[in-house]
Design an enzyme around this catalytic site. Structure first.
Site, PDB file in Angstrom:
ATOM      1  N   LYS A 188      66.994  67.800  47.394  1.00 45.54           N
ATOM      2  CA  LYS A 188      66.892  68.045  48.840  1.00 45.54           C
ATOM      3  C   LYS A 188      67.176  66.713  49.533  1.00 45.54           C
ATOM      4  O   LYS A 188      66.303  65.844  49.621  1.00 45.54           O
ATOM      5  CB  LYS A 188      65.488  68.572  49.161  1.00 45.54           C
ATOM      6  CG  LYS A 188      64.995  68.332  50.567  1.00 45.54           C
ATOM      7  CD  LYS A 188      65.671  69.161  51.621  1.00 45.54           C
ATOM      8  CE  LYS A 188      65.125  68.809  52.994  1.00 45.54           C
ATOM      9  NZ  LYS A 188      65.718  67.556  53.544  1.00 45.54           N
ATOM     10  N   GLY A 241      60.303  58.488  50.444  1.00 44.29           N
ATOM     11  CA  GLY A 241      60.233  58.710  51.886  1.00 44.29           C
ATOM     12  C   GLY A 241      58.965  58.113  52.459  1.00 44.29           C
ATOM     13  O   GLY A 241      58.403  57.166  51.899  1.00 44.29           O
ATOM     14  N   SER A 242      58.518  58.696  53.526  1.00 40.08           N
ATOM     15  CA  SER A 242      57.401  58.107  54.269  1.00 40.08           C
ATOM     16  C   SER A 242      56.048  58.525  53.698  1.00 40.08           C
ATOM     17  O   SER A 242      55.935  59.571  53.042  1.00 40.08           O
ATOM     18  CB  SER A 242      57.494  58.553  55.724  1.00 40.08           C
ATOM     19  OG  SER A 242      57.363  59.954  55.797  1.00 40.08           O
ATOM     20  N   GLU A 264      57.565  57.424  46.080  1.00 40.87           N
ATOM     21  CA  GLU A 264      58.076  56.073  46.404  1.00 40.87           C
ATOM     22  C   GLU A 264      58.043  55.987  47.923  1.00 40.87           C
ATOM     23  O   GLU A 264      58.885  56.582  48.597  1.00 40.87           O
ATOM     24  CB  GLU A 264      59.517  55.908  45.933  1.00 40.87           C
ATOM     25  CG  GLU A 264      59.767  56.226  44.477  1.00 40.87           C
ATOM     26  CD  GLU A 264      59.331  55.129  43.551  1.00 40.87           C
ATOM     27  OE1 GLU A 264      59.232  53.972  44.004  1.00 40.87           O
ATOM     28  OE2 GLU A 264      59.071  55.433  42.387  1.00 40.87           O
ATOM     29  N   CYS A 299      63.294  50.122  52.404  1.00 38.19           N
ATOM     30  CA  CYS A 299      61.869  50.268  52.079  1.00 38.19           C
ATOM     31  C   CYS A 299      61.236  48.930  51.709  1.00 38.19           C
ATOM     32  O   CYS A 299      60.093  48.670  52.042  1.00 38.19           O
ATOM     33  CB  CYS A 299      61.686  51.268  50.950  1.00 38.19           C
ATOM     34  SG  CYS A 299      62.582  50.839  49.463  1.00 38.19           S
ATOM     35  N   GLU A 398      54.461  50.214  59.028  1.00 33.85           N
ATOM     36  CA  GLU A 398      55.907  50.137  58.809  1.00 33.85           C
ATOM     37  C   GLU A 398      56.634  50.685  60.037  1.00 33.85           C
ATOM     38  O   GLU A 398      56.245  51.731  60.568  1.00 33.85           O
ATOM     39  CB  GLU A 398      56.277  50.991  57.594  1.00 33.85           C
ATOM     40  CG  GLU A 398      57.750  50.959  57.265  1.00 33.85           C
ATOM     41  CD  GLU A 398      58.105  51.899  56.127  1.00 33.85           C
ATOM     42  OE1 GLU A 398      57.725  53.077  56.189  1.00 33.85           O
ATOM     43  OE2 GLU A 398      58.767  51.456  55.171  1.00 33.85           O
TER      44      GLU A 398
HETATM   45  P1  NAD Z   1      60.728  61.050  55.525  1.00 34.79           P
HETATM   46  O1  NAD Z   1      59.472  61.033  54.766  1.00 34.79           O
HETATM   47  O2  NAD Z   1      60.704  61.451  56.944  1.00 34.79           O
HETATM   48  O3  NAD Z   1      61.773  62.055  54.837  1.00 34.79           O
HETATM   49  C1  NAD Z   1      62.114  61.928  53.466  1.00 34.79           C
HETATM   50  C2  NAD Z   1      62.544  63.289  52.943  1.00 34.79           C
HETATM   51  O4  NAD Z   1      61.418  64.163  53.005  1.00 34.79           O
HETATM   52  C3  NAD Z   1      63.665  63.960  53.739  1.00 34.79           C
HETATM   53  O5  NAD Z   1      64.530  64.609  52.843  1.00 34.79           O
HETATM   54  C4  NAD Z   1      62.913  64.962  54.578  1.00 34.79           C
HETATM   55  O6  NAD Z   1      63.696  66.094  54.927  1.00 34.79           O
HETATM   56  C5  NAD Z   1      61.804  65.369  53.628  1.00 34.79           C
HETATM   57  N1  NAD Z   1      60.633  65.949  54.289  1.00 34.79           N
HETATM   58  C6  NAD Z   1      60.176  65.724  55.549  1.00 34.79           C
HETATM   59  N2  NAD Z   1      59.082  66.488  55.801  1.00 34.79           N
HETATM   60  C7  NAD Z   1      58.842  67.197  54.680  1.00 34.79           C
HETATM   61  C8  NAD Z   1      57.854  68.150  54.303  1.00 34.79           C
HETATM   62  N3  NAD Z   1      56.910  68.556  55.156  1.00 34.79           N
HETATM   63  N4  NAD Z   1      57.878  68.668  53.053  1.00 34.79           N
HETATM   64  C9  NAD Z   1      58.834  68.281  52.180  1.00 34.79           C
HETATM   65  N5  NAD Z   1      59.817  67.407  52.480  1.00 34.79           N
HETATM   66  C10 NAD Z   1      59.818  66.856  53.711  1.00 34.79           C
HETATM   67  O7  NAD Z   1      61.374  59.620  55.308  1.00 34.79           O
HETATM   68  P2  NAD Z   1      62.727  59.045  55.925  1.00 34.79           P
HETATM   69  O8  NAD Z   1      62.479  58.804  57.373  1.00 34.79           O
HETATM   70  O9  NAD Z   1      63.887  59.875  55.505  1.00 34.79           O
HETATM   71  O10 NAD Z   1      62.839  57.648  55.135  1.00 34.79           O
HETATM   72  C11 NAD Z   1      62.144  56.528  55.530  1.00 34.79           C
HETATM   73  C12 NAD Z   1      60.921  56.304  54.683  1.00 34.79           C
HETATM   74  O11 NAD Z   1      61.274  56.269  53.314  1.00 34.79           O
HETATM   75  C13 NAD Z   1      60.278  54.974  54.972  1.00 34.79           C
HETATM   76  O12 NAD Z   1      58.881  55.110  54.995  1.00 34.79           O
HETATM   77  C14 NAD Z   1      60.706  54.125  53.792  1.00 34.79           C
HETATM   78  O13 NAD Z   1      59.880  53.028  53.515  1.00 34.79           O
HETATM   79  C15 NAD Z   1      60.704  55.118  52.696  1.00 34.79           C
HETATM   80  N6  NAD Z   1      61.512  54.664  51.573  1.00 34.79           N
HETATM   81  C16 NAD Z   1      60.873  54.251  50.412  1.00 34.79           C
HETATM   82  C17 NAD Z   1      61.623  53.782  49.324  1.00 34.79           C
HETATM   83  C18 NAD Z   1      60.962  53.321  48.044  1.00 34.79           C
HETATM   84  O14 NAD Z   1      61.652  53.166  47.051  1.00 34.79           O
HETATM   85  N7  NAD Z   1      59.667  53.115  48.017  1.00 34.79           N
HETATM   86  C19 NAD Z   1      63.020  53.730  49.440  1.00 34.79           C
HETATM   87  C20 NAD Z   1      63.621  54.140  50.630  1.00 34.79           C
HETATM   88  C21 NAD Z   1      62.858  54.620  51.683  1.00 34.79           C
END
Ligand code: NAD
Length: 494
Positions: A188, A241-242, A264, A299, A398
């Site tokens: 996804k 993600g977040s 992550e 990140c 962040e």
């Molecule tokens: P996000 O959490 O908003 O989204 C990430 C993914 O989760 C997307 O595909 C989104 O569609 C999906 N998502 C959103 N809501 C969901 C739900 N309710 N259920 C299931 N899936 C859902 O993050 P973003 O804004 O795309 O990315 C930024 C974040 O990612 C930052 O916090 C960043 O630090 C983190 N990040 C971490 C790493 C790492 O390796 N630790 C690497 C890159 C980014």
């Protein structure tokens, strides 16, 4: 990387994007779509299928069928290895196309996307291709008359949910080891960066990956992501993600089938400059780009700069000059140093964080406003804040934007205390000329990675993952394979 090759790709019209389920490209069953808007100029690139729960269910079924009945997990490891290498070959052959497509979708400066996206994805597929035939089981040291065998088996169906900042690189960090271990995957992508991953999926099919082994469901997190996280036939969920979404995924697992969840997440990584740093000019340059590159949407970005008081002014002056002169521009111009913020939504979030920091008393030295190098796009001048205190939101949360918070410290103990005063623990850095101090700091800092006299750059051979609220589990390196394998014991009476 040639400007002419990039220009040749940048204006190509794009077909509407579909879901990949069981080797077939198809629309969402509801017929619903999302607009794909480029942050470069705010124009619509194409439409993209918006998967619902029914599409996610079909994708998981296809992945399950491929795992239980298909050739992939049964194939000789040497054969799987060849297909993974062929995927890498195809990524390399389509390097420019993939890089430009990704930049049109998420706005990363091409100079960075070129290396970090297709370049890194191809390398990741090659690395895990070479791991396929090195996943050995074990024989346990059991008493005479018994034999204990420890098998390593693929887990089955892997759900991977990824963000928009480096879709190909992070996607490959999950897809490649999952496939190398013999699993099927339902991916996804983020609604803000799906196009390059969809293209990658087609390249995987072209390379001979059997249908159903990799499925892609595009759409919103709240609908497609949630359906995947709650699906009863997904064995593990690997997420980047977040933090807030990470919490939702743990809940979804608890309320469904207790699938393993690897997270992550984000960070507020400390970048610590001591007054014995060998080259302050280099420390300033690397630290600036350690937070400003990809508009801070990294990140591991070093978003908290901790500077020893005696060199504070000199370092901040240097950073000021860099932030004021760095070239923010069209991400598809090879000379651009910082491209677009990934969406108008993210830009608004960044600007709100800048305003809140000023209201809390942090001093904005430079930047923090909107730029318009390309009409209609989302661009921001990198922001440098000084006089930041540990209690400010700017020091704790962040932002995921090009915003640097500078704080001062007196001595090593003070630096460690400030560095660890965080809910996060993803990355960090130490600038010092003392080898002993460098090693002491590596031990003292609570983070998944400590850079010494650099920021960024670790390659696929080393793990990336956080501690505390930056998550669990690791991407990259041989250790990532463990996520995608189950242990099974055979206990035999001889
Ligand atoms: P996000 O959490 O908003 O989204 C990430 C993914 O989760 C997307 O595909 C989104 O569609 C999906 N998502 C959103 N809501 C969901 C739900 N309710 N259920 C299931 N899936 C859902 O993050 P973003 O804004 O795309 O990315 C930024 C974040 O990612 C930052 O916090 C960043 O630090 C983190 N990040 C971490 C790493 C790492 O390796 N630790 C690497 C890159 C980014």
């Amino acid at each position: 990387m040639k400007q002419a090759d990039i220009d040749d790709q940048r204006h190509r019209s794009l077909p509407d994007a579909q879901l990949l389920v069981g080797g077939q490209w198809q629309a969402a069953q509801s017929g619903q779509t999302l607009d794909v808007v480029s942050p470069i100029d705010g124009r619509m690139l194409c439409q993209m299928a918006q998967a619902g729960a029914v599409d996610v269910d079909a994708a998981v079924h296809a992945a399950r069928a491929a795992f239980e009945c298909g050739p992939w997990p049964r194939m000789a490891p040497a054969e799987r290895k060849k297909i993974l290498h062929r995927i890498a070959d195809r990524i390399e052959a389509h390097h420019t196309e993939l890089a430009v497509l990704g930049v049109r979708d998420n706005g990363t400066e091409i100079a960075m996307a070129w290396k970090a996206e297709p370049g890194s994805a191809a390398g990741t597929f090659r690395y895990y291709a070479e791991c396929v035939d090195k996943i050995n089981g074990e024989i346990a040291p059991t008493p005479e008359g018994t034999l204990g065998l420890i098998h390593k088996e693929p887990v089955g169906v892997v759900a991977a949910i990824v963000p928009w900042n480096f879709p190909l690189m992070i996607g490959a960090w999950k897809i490649a080891p999952a496939l190398a271990a013999g699993n099927s995957v339902v991916l996804k992508p983020s609604e803000d960066a799906s196009l390059a991953l969809l293209r990658l999926a087609q390249l995987c099919l072209d390379a001979g990956l059997p249908p159903g082994v990799l499925n892609v469901v595009t759409g919103t997190g709240a609908e497609a992501g949630d359906a995947l996280a709650r699906h009863m036939d997904v064995d593990i969920l690997t997420f980047t993600g977040s933090g807030p979404v990470g919490r939702l995924l743990l809940k979804a697992s608890a309320e469904s089938n207790l699938k393993r969840v690897y997270l992550e997440l984000g960070g507020k990584s400390p970048n610590i400059v001591f007054d014995d740093a060998v080259d302050l000019a280099q420390a300033a340059k690397v630290s600036a780009m350690g937070i400003f590159r990809n508009s801070g949407q990294v990140c591991v970005a070093g978003s908290r700069l901790l500077v020893q008081r005696s060199v504070h002014e000199e370092l901040v002056d240097r950073l000021h000059k860099i932030a004021a002169s760095v070239r923010v521009g069209d991400p598809l111009d090879v000379t651009t140093e910082i491209g677009a913020v990934s969406s108008a939504r993210q830009l608004a979030k960044n600007l709100a964080a800048v305003q809140a920091a000023q209201e809390q008393g942090a001093r904005l030295r430079v930047g923090g406003g909107v730029l318009q190098p390309v009409a209609g796009g989302s661009y921001m001048a990198p922001a440098l804040f000084d006089a930041v205190t540990p209690d400010m939101t700017l020091a704790r949360e962040e932002i995921f934007g090009p915003v640097l918070a500078v704080m001062s410290f007196d001595d090593e103990d003070d630096a460690v205390r400030l560095a660890n005063d965080s809910n996060y623990g993803l990355a960090s850095a130490v600038w010092t000329g003392s080898l002993s101090r460098a090693h002491r700091m590596v031990r003292a800092i609570k983070a998944g990675v400590v850079h010494v006299n650099t920021y960024g750059g670790p390659d696929i051979t080393v793990p990336l993952g956080g501690v505390r609220q930056s998550g669990n589990g690791h991407d990259k390196s041989m250790h990532a394979l463990d996520k995608y394998l189950d242990l099974k014991t055979a206990w035999i009476q001889l």
